[in-house]
Structures are given as C-alpha cells and as structure tokens.
Enzyme design. Structure first.
Site, mmCIF file in Angstrom:
data_model
loop_
_atom_site.group_PDB
_atom_site.id
_atom_site.type_symbol
_atom_site.label_atom_id
_atom_site.label_comp_id
_atom_site.label_asym_id
_atom_site.label_seq_id
_atom_site.Cartn_x
_atom_site.Cartn_y
_atom_site.Cartn_z
ATOM 1 N N SER A 74 0.413 -1.531 -0.037
ATOM 2 C CA SER A 74 0.049 -0.280 0.252
ATOM 3 C C SER A 74 0.781 1.320 0.292
ATOM 4 O O SER A 74 1.426 1.482 -1.006
ATOM 5 C CB SER A 74 -1.145 -0.030 1.341
ATOM 6 O OG SER A 74 -2.191 1.368 1.188
ATOM 7 N N HIS A 184 -8.436 0.656 -0.544
ATOM 8 C CA HIS A 184 -8.435 -0.064 -1.516
ATOM 9 C C HIS A 184 -9.800 -1.307 -1.618
ATOM 10 O O HIS A 184 -9.623 -1.324 -1.872
ATOM 11 C CB HIS A 184 -7.116 -1.405 -1.144
ATOM 12 C CG HIS A 184 -5.864 -0.415 -1.053
ATOM 13 N ND1 HIS A 184 -4.595 -0.345 -1.808
ATOM 14 C CD2 HIS A 184 -5.752 -0.247 0.125
ATOM 15 C CE1 HIS A 184 -3.821 -0.279 -1.642
ATOM 16 N NE2 HIS A 184 -4.799 -0.074 -0.051
#
Length: 293
Positions: A74, A184
């Site tokens: 991430s 996400h």
C-alpha cells in the site's frame, strides 16, 4: 516512530529534519511524541511511515548491498519508489501527505472500514463479496496478504455483515482493523482521481531498481505507467502474496522490511518459501544484522 533511529544514525536524523522542512510542520515531533490520535490520522500516519521507511533505507543502503528489487504494501509502494529514485524524497513526501488528506476526505464523505478474514481463501472471500453486493453493500477484497489471510474493505454496514457471514463460511477469525476509511475499495474513487492530478505535477524517472506494483504484481520502468498504477492502487487490491512471488522469481535471496514493525516479515513466513526476512527499523535490528554478517 523512528526516534531511536534518528538519535543513533545521522542519516535518519537528516531524513526527519528534511521532512519537517518540506512539510512546514514538526512531523518528527508528532512521530516521536504523539499524541497517538493525531499520529494515527491517515494524513499524518502516511507521511510518518514514508519518512521512517526511508530513514531506515538511508541507514542500511550501504550495509545491505545492491537491491535486486523492491515492493511496498500500500503506502509502502510509494516509499519503495522514492528509495529507487523514481522521484525525489521531497516530491514523494508531499504526494504522500496529499494522498493521506484525500483518503481521509473520501472516508468522511462515505464512511467505511476494513477487516481481516483469517482462514478463508481468495475464492471464498470473492463469493462473500458478491453476496454482499447482492444485499446492496460495498465489500471487496482489499489486501491479499497471505494464504488464508485476506483483508476486506467496504462500507460500515458491509463489513459488519461480513463479520458474521464469513464465520458461517468457516472463517477462523474476523478482525476489525483500526482504519478511518475503506482503503483499496471503490469508495476511494474520488481520492484516486484527485491523486492522479497530484502525481502529474511531479517529475518521475525510471527507477534504479525494479519496484513491483501492488496492482499488477509486476515491475515496470515506464514513469507514466508507474503514475497510472499508483493512482489505481487506491481502489485496487494489494496483491501482496503475488508481489513477493514476483520478487522470488527475480532471484531474491533475502528480504529486508524497512520501517516500523514486523508485519511483513511475519507474512513472509508464509509467502517467502523459507527465505529469511530481516525487519530493519530500529538501531538494535540494524546493529544485530551487522553483527551476524
């Protein structure tokens, strides 16, 4: 976060000092002294993680030798690209700060959260997400972390429903995560669009070593493609198991986790096929690495 590293190594101290100057406020003080609720706000946590990871990299880069490839989970993907020279430390830091602000704003507009599901496979979690969609919820697989560990992301009601439904499908455990939004997931769409504008204003260069994308689990040296993937990353799943598999296929013989904690080192016990992973975020861990050479 990073205080003892900065006290011990001038390279780390310089990284935090540069960050304070670039941002125009005392990120170092916030990282080292808190308060915790301010530090964990995503607009502060993301730049703090970025700086800690790169401070650690500055300390160890001459100690670990050539880097065959990198990946970041991430936010960590942006740190990896900074380490590879895809953009400058300062440009990356400003982009990360903006990323955090945009993601926080998206979470305020449409409340969401995340949860880790332990004991179900990707296919079973996919089935769970489709069932949630049929009930009008937003629920997606957000982090494919390791075999039997998938993090889902979505609206608050979807995550609450999934906590019960996953156990009915045989999940060993469902762990709510302390996050401020549904990262996400499609709920980050507005943040992704604005983040793309931010990245278009930053000079990108081909990275000096391969950086594996969370979105594709492949590396690219095309600056425009890297921009595109870093934007898509906000709404796409982190294919972490595949990212580690790609690094293994590139010939990785050892891994180093740079920054706070040992979460990725823990995941590598399942993902890395027995190849050792060092967590290098403290002076003690770095000195221990040097002593073991």
């Amino acid at each position: 976060m990073g205080r003892t590293l900065a006290e011990r190594f001038p390279e780390a101290r310089d990284a935090f000092a540069e960050a304070d100057e670039v941002l125009g406020f005392g990120l170092s003080r916030l990282a080292w002294e808190g308060p915790e609720e301010a530090l964990t706000a995503t607009e502060n946590a993301q730049p703090a993680l970025y700086v800690h990871s790169l401070a650690a990299y500055r300390v160890v880069r001459t100690r670990i030798g050539p880097v065959a490839g990198a990946a970041g989970h991430s936010l960590g993907e942006l740190s990896a690209h900074s380490a590879a020279g895809t953009y400058s430390f300062a440009d990356g830091l400003l982009a990360v700060r903006r990323r955090g602000l945009l993601m926080a704003r998206a979470g305020e507009r449409t409340p969401g959260t995340m949860a880790a599901i332990l004991g179900l496979g990707v296919a079973e979690v996919g089935e769970l997400c489709r069932e949630a969609a049929g009930k009008g919820h937003t629920l997606v697989a957000a982090n494919l972390n390791a075999r039997g560990q998938v993090v889902v992301s979505g609206d608050v009601w979807g995550i609450s429903w999934a906590a019960t439904a996953a156990k009915k499908k045989g999940a060993k455990r469902v762990m709510p995560l302390k996050v401020s939004a549904a990262f996400h997931s499609p709920l980050m769409g507005p943040a992704a669009e604005e983040f793309g504008t931010t990245l278009n204003e930053i000079p990108f260069r081909p990275p000096s070593f391969p950086v594996v994308s969370n979105v594709t689990a492949c590396a690219t040296d095309d600056p425009n493609r890297i921009r595109e993937l870093l934007v898509r990353q906000l709404t796409a799943p982190v294919r972490w198991t595949e990212c580690i598999g790609e690094l293994l296929s590139m010939g990785a013989t050892r891994f180093a986790e740079l920054g706070p904690g040992k979460v990725l080192a823990g995941l590598n016990r399942r993902n890395a096929g027995g190849i050792p992973t060092l967590a290098l975020g403290t002076p003690e861990s770095i000195e221990s690495m040097e002593e073991s050479k």
